[in-house]
Design an enzyme around this catalytic site. Structure first.
Site, PDB file in Angstrom:
ATOM      1  N   HIS A  54       0.803  -1.225   0.000  1.00 20.30           N
ATOM      2  CA  HIS A  54       0.000   0.000   0.000  1.00 20.30           C
ATOM      3  C   HIS A  54       0.841   1.282   0.000  1.00 20.30           C
ATOM      4  O   HIS A  54       0.302   2.360  -0.246  1.00 20.30           O
ATOM      5  CB  HIS A  54      -0.922   0.036   1.224  1.00 20.30           C
ATOM      6  CG  HIS A  54      -1.927  -1.066   1.279  1.00 20.30           C
ATOM      7  ND1 HIS A  54      -2.792  -1.335   0.250  1.00 20.30           N
ATOM      8  CD2 HIS A  54      -2.190  -1.973   2.256  1.00 20.30           C
ATOM      9  CE1 HIS A  54      -3.567  -2.362   0.587  1.00 20.30           C
ATOM     10  NE2 HIS A  54      -3.216  -2.771   1.792  1.00 20.30           N
ATOM     11  N   HIS A  95      -6.659  -7.289   0.708  1.00 21.55           N
ATOM     12  CA  HIS A  95      -6.773  -5.872   0.362  1.00 21.55           C
ATOM     13  C   HIS A  95      -6.064  -5.604  -0.970  1.00 21.55           C
ATOM     14  O   HIS A  95      -4.988  -6.130  -1.225  1.00 21.55           O
ATOM     15  CB  HIS A  95      -6.155  -5.009   1.462  1.00 21.55           C
ATOM     16  CG  HIS A  95      -6.777  -5.222   2.807  1.00 21.55           C
ATOM     17  ND1 HIS A  95      -6.428  -6.271   3.622  1.00 21.55           N
ATOM     18  CD2 HIS A  95      -7.738  -4.521   3.464  1.00 21.55           C
ATOM     19  CE1 HIS A  95      -7.143  -6.212   4.740  1.00 21.55           C
ATOM     20  NE2 HIS A  95      -7.944  -5.160   4.664  1.00 21.55           N
ATOM     21  N   ASP A 113      -4.219 -12.444   5.212  1.00 20.83           N
ATOM     22  CA  ASP A 113      -5.479 -11.960   5.757  1.00 20.83           C
ATOM     23  C   ASP A 113      -6.695 -12.442   4.973  1.00 20.83           C
ATOM     24  O   ASP A 113      -7.827 -12.088   5.309  1.00 20.83           O
ATOM     25  CB  ASP A 113      -5.484 -10.431   5.872  1.00 20.83           C
ATOM     26  CG  ASP A 113      -4.963  -9.721   4.646  1.00 20.83           C
ATOM     27  OD1 ASP A 113      -4.693 -10.390   3.627  1.00 20.83           O
ATOM     28  OD2 ASP A 113      -4.816  -8.479   4.696  1.00 20.83           O
TER      29      ASP A 113
END
Length: 376
Positions: free
Chosen positions: A139, A177, A258
């Site tokens: 990110h 994500h 995750d």
């Protein structure tokens, strides 16, 4: 360039992960990389010749993508132990997601150093495989911290691989994500093919089905509860074919843990068996392979997953039950605060999950068909 025949499999890690934490009740207060090293050693999977100590990347190396003033601010925040209001506003430092902690520069710079070392090794080899469990901070942006990530080590590694003559790099991301920083870095770059499978409607709210990253990205947002059967269909219908047709010189797999059922920051339902299947399918598709960590906030599930991935990458036989020394590594873990439930007993005595199969929902099939119509 003359390349040596083969390297690895190697794991690159560091003791900095054992003695640093984002602190408080931050999701990254829990141990992760140290658990992988300890479990792998307890299983006899990490002899000295398979392990390399991660160097800390120097500021000059980090400015291959990050701005010099941002790197200077990150170093200043570590030295002073705080972020000024300007740092918070301009660089995203000192926020709830990206707090200031004692190793706020040193820790991410070590992750970047590990990936740069791996890229250097792979770029000078005809073939090989390297695992950097402390990497995968996908990110980070050029001039700000973002989503628990202070630097973007996948971007730095890919840039180094390109500089070493890797003309075709496939980046596959199965973190829950979306890899917004990596897509931003390589939008429209024909040398990089990006494939991301991530939970729909979850932060950072990028990577929609129609987003093609300037033509080189395949984004598949998936619904809550994604199961192993559905990921296998995605692997066979999207990930495998799109990587194979690209014929990459190197594959980078970001295996953020995750997406596992037990993770507190997503609502997906995979087992680590599904992760092992992705690795096994991709490994033969390129001569060089770089395996990264990423997200993962349940200390038991992330440690088991990344250790099992290392076992697969290094050709180990998976045990039905863990030996006592390995089981004790898992029993010593905790949430480091908070009131979350303890792990299921199987997570303390086994390494590989039972498969979590289920129906393949129509929306998954429809999205795959949409991406199948995209030109390669």
């Amino acid at each position: 360039m003359t390349r040596q025949a083969h390297i690895g499999p190697l794991m690159i890690a560091s003791g900095i992960y054992r003695r640093s934490s984002y602190g408080g009740l931050h999701p990254l207060r829990v141990p992760r990389v140290s658990t992988v090293v300890d479990l792998a050693r307890a299983l006899g999977w990490l002899p000295a010749e398979r392990y390399r100590q991660s160097p800390r990347a120097k500021a000059a190396a980090l400015t291959a993508w990050h701005s010099a003033d941002y790197i200077a601010a990150l170093q200043s925040a570590e030295a002073s132990g705080e972020a000024t209001p300007e740092m918070r506003a301009r660089y995203g430092l000192g926020t709830v997601a990206n707090p200031i902690f004692p190793q706020v520069f040193s820790r991410p710079a070590t992750g970047a150093g590990g990936i740069l070392l791996a890229a250097e090794m792979l770029g000078h080899a005809a073939s090989g495989a390297v695992h950097v469990p402390g990497g995968g901070t996908h990110h980070g942006m050029p001039d700000r911290a973002n989503g628990f990530c202070y630097l973007n080590d996948p971007v730095l590694g890919i840039l180094r691989l390109k500089a070493l003559g890797m003309a075709r790099i496939a980046y596959v991301d199965i973190d829950a994500h979306h890899c917004d920083g990596v897509e931003f870095a390589f939008a429209g770059d024909p040398a990089v093919r990006l494939i991301s499978v991530h939970e729909e409607g979850r932060w950072p709210f990028t990577g929609r089905l129609g987003d093609d990253g300037g033509g080189n990205a395949f984004n598949l947002p998936v619904p809550r509860g994604l199961n192993d059967t559905e990921l296998r269909v995605v692997l066979e219908g999207l990930i495998g074919p799109r990587v194979a047709e690209f014929a990459p010189d190197v594959i980078v797999l970001q295996a953020g843990a995750d997406s596992l059922l037990e993770d507190p920051l997503s609502r997906l339902a995979l087992s680590n068996t599904a992760y092992l299947a992705v690795l096994a399918a991709l490994r033969p598709l390129a001569p060089r392979f770089l395996l990264l960590g990423g997200g993962g906030y349940n200390p038991w599930s992330v440690g088991r997953c990344w250790t099992a991935l290392w076992g697969t990458l290094s050709g180990q036989e998976m045990p039905d039950r863990l030996p006592l020394e390995a089981s004790e590594v898992l029993r010593a873990l905790s949430w480091m605060g908070g009131a979350r439930p303890p792990p299921a007993p199987a997570m303390l005595s086994t390494l590989v999950d039972a498969p979590r199969e289920g129906p393949v929902r129509p929306e998954v099939q429809e999205r795959l068909r949409s991406l199948a119509l995209r030109p390669g």
